[in-house]
Enzyme design. Structure first.
Site, PDB file in Angstrom:
ATOM      1  N   GLY A 228     -58.147 -17.101 -15.472  1.00 12.93           N
ATOM      2  CA  GLY A 228     -58.943 -16.399 -16.479  1.00 12.93           C
ATOM      3  C   GLY A 228     -59.794 -17.292 -17.359  1.00 12.93           C
ATOM      4  O   GLY A 228     -60.467 -16.791 -18.266  1.00 12.93           O
ATOM      5  N   PRO A 270     -56.278 -20.940 -11.854  1.00 14.98           N
ATOM      6  CA  PRO A 270     -57.690 -20.681 -12.098  1.00 14.98           C
ATOM      7  C   PRO A 270     -58.431 -20.348 -10.805  1.00 14.98           C
ATOM      8  O   PRO A 270     -58.123 -20.887  -9.753  1.00 14.98           O
ATOM      9  CB  PRO A 270     -58.193 -22.011 -12.664  1.00 14.98           C
ATOM     10  CG  PRO A 270     -57.280 -23.038 -12.079  1.00 14.98           C
ATOM     11  CD  PRO A 270     -55.945 -22.380 -11.910  1.00 14.98           C
ATOM     12  N   ARG A 272     -62.235 -18.638 -11.073  1.00 13.68           N
ATOM     13  CA  ARG A 272     -63.657 -18.803 -11.410  1.00 13.68           C
ATOM     14  C   ARG A 272     -63.967 -20.156 -12.052  1.00 13.68           C
ATOM     15  O   ARG A 272     -65.037 -20.691 -11.865  1.00 13.68           O
ATOM     16  CB  ARG A 272     -64.139 -17.662 -12.310  1.00 13.68           C
ATOM     17  CG  ARG A 272     -63.824 -17.813 -13.773  1.00 13.68           C
ATOM     18  CD  ARG A 272     -64.216 -16.598 -14.577  1.00 13.68           C
ATOM     19  NE  ARG A 272     -63.414 -15.455 -14.235  1.00 13.68           N
ATOM     20  CZ  ARG A 272     -63.900 -14.279 -13.841  1.00 13.68           C
ATOM     21  NH1 ARG A 272     -65.173 -14.091 -13.760  1.00 13.68           N
ATOM     22  NH2 ARG A 272     -63.080 -13.300 -13.566  1.00 13.68           N
ATOM     23  N   ARG A 308     -71.074  -8.278  -8.949  1.00 14.89           N
ATOM     24  CA  ARG A 308     -70.729  -8.457 -10.360  1.00 14.89           C
ATOM     25  C   ARG A 308     -71.719  -7.820 -11.335  1.00 14.89           C
ATOM     26  O   ARG A 308     -71.290  -7.177 -12.292  1.00 14.89           O
ATOM     27  CB  ARG A 308     -70.515  -9.945 -10.680  1.00 14.89           C
ATOM     28  CG  ARG A 308     -69.482 -10.611  -9.755  1.00 14.89           C
ATOM     29  CD  ARG A 308     -69.061 -11.982 -10.190  1.00 14.89           C
ATOM     30  NE  ARG A 308     -68.240 -11.951 -11.376  1.00 14.89           N
ATOM     31  CZ  ARG A 308     -68.653 -12.269 -12.575  1.00 14.89           C
ATOM     32  NH1 ARG A 308     -69.878 -12.697 -12.764  1.00 14.89           N
ATOM     33  NH2 ARG A 308     -67.850 -12.172 -13.606  1.00 14.89           N
ATOM     34  N   TYR A 312     -69.750  -5.093 -13.410  1.00 17.13           N
ATOM     35  CA  TYR A 312     -69.343  -5.526 -14.755  1.00 17.13           C
ATOM     36  C   TYR A 312     -70.523  -5.776 -15.678  1.00 17.13           C
ATOM     37  O   TYR A 312     -70.343  -6.389 -16.731  1.00 17.13           O
ATOM     38  CB  TYR A 312     -68.569  -6.850 -14.691  1.00 17.13           C
ATOM     39  CG  TYR A 312     -67.479  -6.951 -13.657  1.00 17.13           C
ATOM     40  CD1 TYR A 312     -66.313  -6.195 -13.759  1.00 17.13           C
ATOM     41  CD2 TYR A 312     -67.594  -7.836 -12.591  1.00 17.13           C
ATOM     42  CE1 TYR A 312     -65.305  -6.327 -12.818  1.00 17.13           C
ATOM     43  CE2 TYR A 312     -66.577  -7.963 -11.650  1.00 17.13           C
ATOM     44  CZ  TYR A 312     -65.439  -7.205 -11.775  1.00 17.13           C
ATOM     45  OH  TYR A 312     -64.434  -7.340 -10.842  1.00 17.13           O
ATOM     46  N   CYS A 338     -79.688   1.296  -0.667  1.00 15.70           N
ATOM     47  CA  CYS A 338     -80.290   2.628  -0.747  1.00 15.70           C
ATOM     48  C   CYS A 338     -79.973   3.341  -2.051  1.00 15.70           C
ATOM     49  O   CYS A 338     -79.923   4.565  -2.100  1.00 15.70           O
ATOM     50  CB  CYS A 338     -79.767   3.475   0.395  1.00 15.70           C
ATOM     51  SG  CYS A 338     -77.986   3.703   0.192  1.00 15.70           S
TER      52      CYS A 338
HETATM   53  N1  LLP Z   1     -54.171 -14.962 -11.343  1.00 13.15           N
HETATM   54  C1  LLP Z   1     -54.081 -13.619 -11.274  1.00 13.15           C
HETATM   55  C2  LLP Z   1     -52.765 -12.997 -11.240  1.00 13.15           C
HETATM   56  C3  LLP Z   1     -55.258 -12.835 -11.224  1.00 13.15           C
HETATM   57  O1  LLP Z   1     -55.166 -11.512 -11.160  1.00 13.15           O
HETATM   58  C4  LLP Z   1     -56.519 -13.473 -11.245  1.00 13.15           C
HETATM   59  C5  LLP Z   1     -57.744 -12.684 -11.167  1.00 13.15           C
HETATM   60  C6  LLP Z   1     -56.550 -14.880 -11.300  1.00 13.15           C
HETATM   61  C7  LLP Z   1     -55.364 -15.591 -11.354  1.00 13.15           C
HETATM   62  C8  LLP Z   1     -57.847 -15.651 -11.314  1.00 13.15           C
HETATM   63  O2  LLP Z   1     -58.622 -15.312 -12.405  1.00 13.15           O
HETATM   64  P1  LLP Z   1     -59.959 -16.177 -12.727  1.00 13.15           P
HETATM   65  O3  LLP Z   1     -59.499 -17.551 -13.146  1.00 13.15           O
HETATM   66  O4  LLP Z   1     -60.766 -16.243 -11.507  1.00 13.15           O
HETATM   67  O5  LLP Z   1     -60.612 -15.416 -13.835  1.00 13.15           O
HETATM   68  N2  LLP Z   1     -63.744  -9.777  -9.707  1.00 13.15           N
HETATM   69  C9  LLP Z   1     -63.756 -10.149 -11.109  1.00 13.15           C
HETATM   70  C10 LLP Z   1     -62.519 -10.805 -11.550  1.00 13.15           C
HETATM   71  C11 LLP Z   1     -61.243 -10.114 -11.199  1.00 13.15           C
HETATM   72  C12 LLP Z   1     -60.133 -11.084 -11.245  1.00 13.15           C
HETATM   73  C13 LLP Z   1     -58.838 -10.525 -10.854  1.00 13.15           C
HETATM   74  N3  LLP Z   1     -57.730 -11.419 -11.018  1.00 13.15           N
HETATM   75  C14 LLP Z   1     -65.051 -10.881 -11.443  1.00 13.15           C
HETATM   76  O6  LLP Z   1     -65.948 -10.922 -10.626  1.00 13.15           O
HETATM   77  O7  LLP Z   1     -65.199 -11.381 -12.556  1.00 13.15           O
END
Ligand code: LLP
Length: 385
Positions: A228, A270, A272, A308, A312, A338
């Site tokens: 996150g 992590p 993103r 995205r 979002y 479309c």
């Molecule tokens: N750990 C768990 C349990 C998660 O559910 C997630 C993301 C992560 C780690 C990794 O999170 P990150 O570091 O990537 O923020 N599709 C969305 C994001 C959904 C993420 C879901 N879980 C987007 O495009 O922003």
């Protein structure tokens, strides 16, 4: 991406040449950026005994996964399919943490057979795990973020409370009962606070709650603070300082160690933060049209390849690769599907004409991995530079 002698370059390659060579739409990933981000992450938490499980849902390109393996990261997986891919790439099953939700228990059994670690987020799985394996299979427990951030200002919007993941505060005593009943070995405690952490106290607050629970579970040897962490998607974006996040962990961990004599490993997952900035989606402008006072550039990608913005309202910086020094105009960039398929509205870009190449930046996380074949369009090519 750098502008050198009037030409945009990426990792030493001319961007126009890359589009000519591979066609568009095209996902490009810059390996050096991923290496830089992994290093930044490691450096920030170097004071702690820590382990990183890369959240492969962000980008499961094989070369990206191989790089993560080379960099000695583990894997955070969310499906048996991700697990199989990670194993194929060469990750050891013990380096993979599986966090399923809503899938048949059979999927957990397959993961157990493969030797993968389980992160359990509901009482139903916990009970089934205990009944089926009588404590032979250790796991980590995922707790609900509302448990961690009850006093957060974001409570007002219910952000943390609305999450459907993890075992809630009012279920912890039942979880402890099941653990005792089935003699389940809980090796770690986990929380994923949100997917856009901005508050630098989040990790400290999360650790304090997990450590409290760890006091009741002597088998716990790690706490997992999830993912996150948001990299800057644009220069003026608010984004957390990793050092401050790390600093927020010092006190709760020291206190725990002094009280219990136990020192726990820190785990992170992590996605993103490691890959978003490495990725660029190249797309060609095929149509320029005017509608009222709007000028619209129609491009050969869309929300089937980068969801995205649609899902979002996410903001991705866009560059006109073909006309870097043109005069600035306001333009909407629309995809080729479309239905309403706006990738960006009212962007100020050097004048965009038909045939120009555009680059959509910071598309390395949740770009290709969320792509579909809507409108029967094939998936785009990916190249790791
Ligand atoms: N750990 C768990 C349990 C998660 O559910 C997630 C993301 C992560 C780690 C990794 O999170 P990150 O570091 O990537 O923020 N599709 C969305 C994001 C959904 C993420 C879901 N879980 C987007 O495009 O922003």
């Amino acid at each position: 991406m750098q502008l050198i002698d009037g030409h945009w370059q990426l990792a030493g390659h001319d961007v126009e040449d890359l589009a000519d060579q591979h066609g568009t739409p095209l996902y490009l990933y810059d390996e050096q950026t991923i290496r830089r981000q992994v290093k930044r992450f490691r450096d920030a938490f170097s004071a702690f005994d820590h382990r990183i499980h890369y959240a492969m849902k962000a980008n499961s390109n094989r070369d990206v996964l191989s790089l993560m393996k080379k960099l000695d990261l583990g894997i955070d997986a969310v499906s048996i399919h991700e697990i199989r891919l990670a194993l194929e790439i060469g990750f050891d099953s013990h380096e993979i943490l599986f966090t399923p939700n809503g899938v048949p228990f059979d999927e957990l059994e397959q993961a157990i057979e493969l030797g993968v670690r389980l992160n359990i987020e509901n009482l139903s799985y916990l009970d089934k795990l205990g009944e089926a394996y009588q404590g032979d299979v250790p796991c980590t427990l995922r707790v609900h973020p509302g448990l961690v951030m009850p006093g957060s200002p974001r409570d007002a919007t219910g952000w943390y409370q609305r999450s459907r993941f993890g075992i809630g505060g009012d279920q912890i005593s039942e979880a402890l009962r099941l653990i005792e009943l089935h003699q389940i070995r809980v090796e770690g405690l986990h929380v994923h606070s949100s997917s856009m952490i901005l508050d630098e106290q989040v990790f400290g607050a999360a650790a304090a709650v997990l450590l409290d629970l760890a006091r009741k579970l002597p088998s716990v040897r790690a706490i997992d603070l999830g993912g996150g962490i948001r990299p800057p998607y644009r220069a003026e974006d608010d984004h957390p300082d990793l050092d401050a996040l790390a600093l927020s962990l010092t006190k709760p961990l020291e206190q725990f160690e002094n009280e219990t004599g136990r020192s726990l490993q820190l785990w992170f997952e992590p996605g993103r933060y490691l890959v978003a900035e490495s990725g660029t989606l190249l797309t060609r402008v095929h149509v320029i049209k005017q509608l009222g006072d709007r000028i619209i550039a129609g491009v050969d990608t869309g929300f089937h390849q980068l969801l995205r913005p649609k899902l979002y309202d996410a903001w991705h910086e866009i560059r006109n690769i073909s006309n870097p020094e043109g005069s600035q105009h306001l333009i909407d960039i629309s995809g080729c599907l479309c239905e309403e398929d706006d990738l960006a509205l009212q962007r100020s870009l050097p004048e965009v004409r038909e045939g120009h190449l555009l680059a959509i930046l910071n598309a390395g996380a949740y770009g290709y991995s969320m792509a579909s074949t809507y409108n029967s369009r094939p998936l785009p090519a990916e190249v790791v530079l």
